[in-house]
Design a protein around this motif. Structure first.
Motif, short mmCIF file in Angstrom:
data_model
loop_
_atom_site.label_atom_id
_atom_site.label_comp_id
_atom_site.label_asym_id
_atom_site.label_seq_id
_atom_site.Cartn_x
_atom_site.Cartn_y
_atom_site.Cartn_z
N LEU A 84 0.81 -1.22 0.00
CA LEU A 84 0.00 0.00 0.00
C LEU A 84 0.85 1.26 0.00
N GLY A 85 2.17 1.10 -0.04
CA GLY A 85 3.02 2.26 -0.21
C GLY A 85 3.72 2.77 1.03
N VAL A 86 3.60 2.07 2.15
CA VAL A 86 4.33 2.50 3.35
C VAL A 86 5.82 2.27 3.10
N PRO A 87 6.67 3.27 3.32
CA PRO A 87 8.11 3.11 3.06
C PRO A 87 8.69 1.89 3.76
N ALA A 88 9.54 1.16 3.05
CA ALA A 88 10.10 -0.08 3.58
C ALA A 88 10.85 0.14 4.89
N MET A 89 11.54 1.29 5.02
CA MET A 89 12.28 1.56 6.26
C MET A 89 11.33 1.69 7.45
N ILE A 90 10.17 2.30 7.22
CA ILE A 90 9.19 2.45 8.30
C ILE A 90 8.63 1.09 8.70
N VAL A 91 8.34 0.26 7.70
CA VAL A 91 7.81 -1.07 7.99
C VAL A 91 8.83 -1.90 8.78
N THR A 92 10.09 -1.84 8.36
CA THR A 92 11.13 -2.59 9.06
C THR A 92 11.29 -2.11 10.49
#
Length: 215
Positions: A193-201
Motif C-alpha cells: 500500500l506504499g508504506v516506506p520499507a524503512m518504516i515497515v522494518t
C-alpha cells in the motif's frame, strides 16, 4: 469422528467498509478472512478476535458484514442498558428503546462488541442466553417487553486487546466463542500500500521488542 467439508466461495481481495475505506483480505488457509467469517455466521460459530490496536479487528468485521452490522464500543463504564436498551425521555414522557443487542437478535443481524474485554463480566453475562442453546433474553428492565428470541442470522463477534489495562474475559464468555483468532499486523500489505520499507522494518523490529519485553 465425522468430518464436514464446507465450501466457501469468495474471490474478492478487497471490500468496502461502511465509511468507504477498503479492507484488504488476508488468506486463512484456502480462503480469505472475510469469507471464513461470513461462513462462521452461517454456521452460528461466534468469533472472538484479539490483538493490538490497529491490526484490523474492527475493519475485518465491518468489511464482512457492512451496513447490516450493529456495533457497541465497550469500556469499564458500559452498563447493561447500553446493550439491552433503556427508557428515553421524549419530552412528553418516557419511551423504551431497544439497545444493539436486542436489535441484532430480533433482526437477525451481526453484533460487534468492540473492546469486549473492558466490559465488566457481570454485564457481559446478559449475552449468555442469546449465545447458547436458549437463544433468548428476558428483558427484566422492562417486563412489558417480555422475552426476546434471537432469529436466524443473529451473530456475535467480540474484539479485544488482551494487553490493555483492565481487560477481563470470563471463562463462561470465552466458552461461547467457538472461534478465537489472534490478529496481527500485515506487514507485507503495508508495503504493497506504499508504506516506506524503512518504516515497515522499524515497526517490525519494535513489535518484536514488545513481544520479548525489551520495549
Amino acid at each position: 469422528m465425522s468430518t464436514t467439508t464446507v465450501t466457501i466461495g469468495d474471490g474478492d481481495t478487497s471490500y468496502a467498509r461502511p465509511n468507504g475505506d477498503l479492507y484488504y483480505t488476508r488468506p486463512w488457509g484456502e480462503h480469505t478472512d472475510v469469507a471464513v467469517l461470513r461462513k462462521a455466521r452461517d454456521l452460528g460459530a461466534y468469533t472472538l478476535f484479539y490483538g493490538a490496536p490497529g491490526c484490523g479487528k474492527t475493519a475485518l468485521v465491518e468489511a464482512a458484514f457492512g451496513d447490516d452490522l450493529y456495533t457497541i464500543l465497550g469500556s469499564g463504564d458500559t452498563e447493561v442498558a447500553d446493550l439491552v436498551g433503556s427508557y428515553v425521555d421524549t419530552g412528553s414522557g418516557f419511551r423504551w428503546e431497544d439497545g444493539p443487542l436486542l436489535k441484532a437478535a430480533m433482526e437477525g443481524k451481526p453484533l460487534l462488541i468492540d473492546e469486549v474485554g473492558l466490559i465488566d463480566p457481570k454485564v457481559m453475562s446478559i449475552v449468555y442466553g442469546l449465545m447458547d442453546g436458549r437463544k433468548e433474553y428476558a428483558v427484566t428492565a422492562n417486563p412489558e417487553r417480555g422475552t426476546v428470541k434471537a432469529v436466524d442470522g443473529f451473530y456475535v463477534v467480540g474484539a479485544t486487546n488482551p494487553n490493555a489495562p483492565g481487560v477481563r474475559l470470563s471463562e463462561a464468555l470465552l466458552s461461547r466463542f467457538t472461534i478465537q483468532v489472534e490478529m496481527t499486523t500485515d506487514w507485507a500489505l503495508a508495503k504493497k500500500l506504499g508504506v516506506p520499507a524503512m518504516i515497515v522494518t522499524a515497526a517490525q523490529n519494535l513489535a518484536k521488542k514488545v513481544v520479548t519485553g525489551e520495549a
